[in-house]
Design an enzyme around this catalytic site. Structure first.
Site, short mmCIF file in Angstrom:
data_model
loop_
_atom_site.label_atom_id
_atom_site.label_comp_id
_atom_site.label_asym_id
_atom_site.label_seq_id
_atom_site.Cartn_x
_atom_site.Cartn_y
_atom_site.Cartn_z
N ASP A 1 -2.84 9.98 3.96
CA ASP A 1 -4.23 9.58 4.14
C ASP A 1 -4.94 10.56 5.07
O ASP A 1 -4.87 10.44 6.28
CB ASP A 1 -4.29 8.16 4.72
CG ASP A 1 -5.72 7.67 4.90
OD1 ASP A 1 -6.64 8.32 4.37
OD2 ASP A 1 -5.90 6.62 5.55
N LYS B 1 0.84 -1.20 0.00
CA LYS B 1 0.00 0.00 0.00
C LYS B 1 0.88 1.25 0.00
O LYS B 1 1.63 1.50 0.95
CB LYS B 1 -0.91 -0.01 1.23
CG LYS B 1 -1.73 1.28 1.44
CD LYS B 1 -2.68 1.17 2.64
CE LYS B 1 -3.34 2.51 2.97
NZ LYS B 1 -4.24 2.44 4.16
N ARG C 1 -7.88 -0.60 0.96
CA ARG C 1 -8.40 -1.82 0.33
C ARG C 1 -8.81 -1.57 -1.10
O ARG C 1 -8.75 -2.49 -1.93
CB ARG C 1 -9.56 -2.37 1.18
CG ARG C 1 -10.70 -1.40 1.36
CD ARG C 1 -11.59 -1.75 2.55
NE ARG C 1 -10.94 -1.46 3.83
CZ ARG C 1 -11.46 -1.75 5.02
NH1 ARG C 1 -12.66 -2.32 5.10
NH2 ARG C 1 -10.80 -1.46 6.12
N ASP D 1 1.43 6.20 5.78
CA ASP D 1 0.47 5.23 5.23
C ASP D 1 1.01 4.56 3.96
O ASP D 1 0.31 3.78 3.33
CB ASP D 1 -0.87 5.93 4.95
CG ASP D 1 -2.06 5.00 5.12
OD1 ASP D 1 -1.90 3.91 5.69
OD2 ASP D 1 -3.16 5.37 4.64
N LYS E 1 -10.36 12.44 8.66
CA LYS E 1 -9.87 12.01 9.97
C LYS E 1 -9.82 13.19 10.93
O LYS E 1 -9.69 14.33 10.50
CB LYS E 1 -8.44 11.46 9.82
CG LYS E 1 -8.34 10.10 9.16
CD LYS E 1 -6.91 9.63 9.10
CE LYS E 1 -6.78 8.29 8.41
NZ LYS E 1 -7.44 7.18 9.13
N GLU F 1 -9.70 3.43 2.31
CA GLU F 1 -9.22 3.59 0.93
C GLU F 1 -8.15 2.58 0.55
O GLU F 1 -7.99 2.24 -0.61
CB GLU F 1 -8.68 5.01 0.74
CG GLU F 1 -7.23 5.26 1.19
CD GLU F 1 -7.00 5.02 2.68
OE1 GLU F 1 -7.96 5.11 3.45
OE2 GLU F 1 -5.85 4.74 3.06
N ASP G 1 -12.44 6.79 4.06
CA ASP G 1 -11.22 6.54 4.81
C ASP G 1 -10.80 5.06 4.75
O ASP G 1 -9.71 4.71 5.16
CB ASP G 1 -11.41 7.00 6.27
CG ASP G 1 -10.08 7.17 6.99
OD1 ASP G 1 -9.03 7.15 6.32
OD2 ASP G 1 -10.12 7.34 8.22
N1 BES Z 1 -4.43 4.15 7.04
C1 BES Z 1 -5.57 3.89 7.82
C2 BES Z 1 -5.33 2.87 8.92
C3 BES Z 1 -4.47 3.30 10.06
C4 BES Z 1 -5.02 3.93 11.16
C5 BES Z 1 -3.13 3.01 10.08
C6 BES Z 1 -4.22 4.30 12.24
C7 BES Z 1 -2.34 3.38 11.17
C8 BES Z 1 -2.89 4.02 12.24
C9 BES Z 1 -6.69 3.35 6.94
O1 BES Z 1 -6.75 3.86 5.66
C10 BES Z 1 -7.97 3.71 7.61
O2 BES Z 1 -8.26 4.87 7.70
N2 BES Z 1 -8.71 2.71 8.06
C11 BES Z 1 -9.93 2.91 8.72
C12 BES Z 1 -10.91 1.89 8.22
C13 BES Z 1 -12.30 2.11 8.69
C14 BES Z 1 -12.87 3.36 8.08
C15 BES Z 1 -13.11 0.91 8.31
C16 BES Z 1 -9.70 2.78 10.23
O3 BES Z 1 -8.92 1.91 10.63
O4 BES Z 1 -10.26 3.55 10.97
ZN ZN Z 2 -4.99 4.53 4.88
MN MN Z 3 -7.84 5.66 5.59
#
Ligand code: BES
Ligand code: ZN
Ligand code: MN
Length: 498
Positions: free
Chosen positions: A270, A265, A352, A288, A277, A350, A348
């Site tokens: 992000d 990735k 996947r 990210d 966020k 994204e 968010d």
């Molecule tokens: N890049 C983030 C995941 C992340 C969060 C990595 C904190 C490291 C620290 C990812 O893109 C994300 O935002 N995931 C969301 C998914 C949710 C919306 C289903 C998350 O984990 O909140």
């Molecule tokens: Zn992310």
């Molecule tokens: Mn995200």
């Protein structure tokens, strides 16, 4: 940092810091290292109750002499503890030595490799080199001036002494250095701020590797992705001013061997997009892209080592996730590479979406024997596993076994979480084939279940490195900031592929 294996006796070797490693002795016995002068010093410290050789314990002293007898300005003794030392013990001990060198501003180090039951000389050399290179890492590019007293030491040269085992030690040091330097490459990429390290930088770096190592490199730009109908990367990219890139890098042996596909990735920032966020900690989202960094850095090691049993292909889908005027909106439906439709309920989630395109494309094009993807995919994996283990989800037990073993050997441990039809069902949408999020429950698993829809029957493993890519378990050889996790794991996986 120059690493060499020397055969000059440690007492004659000139250095700013000579390091000896000792195991903790029995109750009333001082630890020893087979050097009379050092052992005498240890004996006195032990008698005074100051040093027993516990793991991570140190004894630093300034030997007398005119520099002829003992050529070291400082001598450091590092404890290895009571338990039988393993790879991780040795790595950590080398990290402790480096920390001492940095503090005392020692520039030339001599490490006297210990003899350890259960570990061969090459393995000891390998882990010492890893600990030294990883522990000595600093990212100073954006520090314009250092206050003089605080200027950190910079280690120039490290010599390794192991008596009669010089050849094996040399082999090990070479392996350890290659893996650790690759990990530092990934740390460098991750440390770069998002206003420098853009998707274009991934493309440039990939092309650079291709030139250096004779890889094939193809970079899909926005137009190419449009033609291929990669709606995931394109959708996520819509709110950003930076054009997206899909870097495809191929290492070929030229023989009939299986292909390992690595996907990382490469989300260079992000923000969450329209599902923005919160402000606190958002700066960390420049990390990210750590999955993409790990995959490209591992390819650098592949280029150095040229494995014979495997072709290796790396794909890094790279983009920002921003809330610009064209941004994808919650509720939008996109079409991924290969034709599956996805209702994007949370912009968010994204990672996947961009991985789905890369996985489907890579599997169709390269017909790999196995696929491993690395991604900072979910905050949920931090809730579940904290910062000590990477989440592992897979449809193939054999691949899991290989990865768990590589994790153990590299000191980058993994923990498997399940996949099952019930979780996959959670990702079905009422208006499209899939949705990109469900309720928060089992967030790491549902994220992986989404990816699973794009890999078919190909043996595949997903590594959720959100908890380990930075803030990884504090260790002497893991500095604050990005850890480079995944790189040494992949190198280990590839080295041991049979
Ligand atoms: N890049 C983030 C995941 C992340 C969060 C990595 C904190 C490291 C620290 C990812 O893109 C994300 O935002 N995931 C969301 C998914 C949710 C919306 C289903 C998350 O984990 O909140
Ligand atoms: Zn992310
Ligand atoms: Mn995200």
């Amino acid at each position: 940092m120059k690493l060499t294996v020397v055969q000059t006796a440690p007492q004659q070797c000139k250095s700013d810091l000579a390091v000896y490693f000792v195991r903790q002795g029995e109750k009333k016995k001082a630890p020893a290292c087979h050097d009379r002068e050092v052992d005498a010093m240890i004996g006195r410290a032990f008698a005074a109750g100051d040093f027993a050789g516990k793991e991570g314990e140190t004894l630093l002293y300034y030997p007398a002499g005119d520099g002829k007898k003992n050529g070291a300005t400082r001598v450091l003794v590092v404890g290895l503890g009571k338990e039988q030392p393993g790879r991780e013990t040795v790595r950590k001990a080398a990290g402790v030595a480096v920390a001492c060198a940095v503090k005392t501003k020692a520039v030339r180090l001599l490490l006297v490799a210990p003899e350890l039951a259960g570990m061969k000389a090459d393995e000891i050399g390998e882990c010492l080199a890893e600990g030294v290179v990883l522990g000595g890492y600093r990212f100073l590019k954006y520090k314009s001036r250092q206050e003089d007293d605080e200027a950190p030491g910079r280690i120039d040269a490290v010599s390794f002494y192991s008596g009669k085992d010089a050849a094996a030690t040399r082999r090990g040091v070479r392996l350890g250095r290659a893996a650790a330097e690759a990990a530092c490459v990934a740390r460098d990429m991750a440390n770069e701020p998002a206003n420098f390290w853009t998707p274009g930088h991934f493309a440039e770096y990939g092309k650079g590797l291709a030139t250096r190592y004779g890889f094939r490199c193809k970079v899909l730009d926005k137009a190419a992705m449009r033609k291929l109908k990669m709606g995931g990367v394109l959708g996520v990219n819509q709110g950003s001013d930076e054009p997206p890139q899909m870097v495809v890098l191929e290492y070929r042996t030229g023989k009939k061997v299986p292909t390992l596909l690595l996907v990382g990735k490469g989300l260079t920032f992000d923000s969450g997009g329209i599902s923005l966020k919160p402000a606190a900690g958002m700066g960390e989202m420049k990390y990210d892209m750590c999955g993409g960094a790990a995959v490209l850095a591992a390819m650098a090691a592949v280029g150095e080592e040229r494995p014979k049993r495997l072709d290796v292909v790396a794909i890094v889908p790279a983009t920002e996730n921003m809330p610009g005027p064209g941004a994808i909106k919650p509720g939008d439906v996109i079409t991924q590479y290969g034709g599956k439709t996805v209702e994007v309920l949370n912009t968010d989630a994204e990672g996947r979406l961009i991985l789905a395109d890369a996985l489907a494309y890579g599997i169709e094009k390269f017909k790999p024997a196995a696929v491993v993807d690395l991604a900072t995919l979910t905050g949920a994996v931090i809730v579940g596993l904290g910062h000590h283990r990477t989440g592992l989800l897979s449809n193939d037990d054999k691949l899991v076994e290989r990865l768990l073993a590589a994790g153990e050997r590299s000191g980058e441990p993994l923990w498997r979480l399940p996949l099952a039809p019930e979780y996959s069902k959670q990702m079905k949408s009422t208006v499209a084939d899939l949705k990109n999020v469900d309720k928060r429950d089992a967030g790491t698993i549902t994220g992986a279940a989404f990816l699973q829809e794009f890999v078919g029957k190909t043996p595949w493993a997903h590594l959720d490195i959100a908890g380990t890519a930075w803030d990884f378990t504090e260790k002497s050889y893991i500095p604050k900031g990005p850890s480079g996790v995944g790189v040494r794991l992949l190198v280990e996986l590839i080295r041991n592929w049979r």
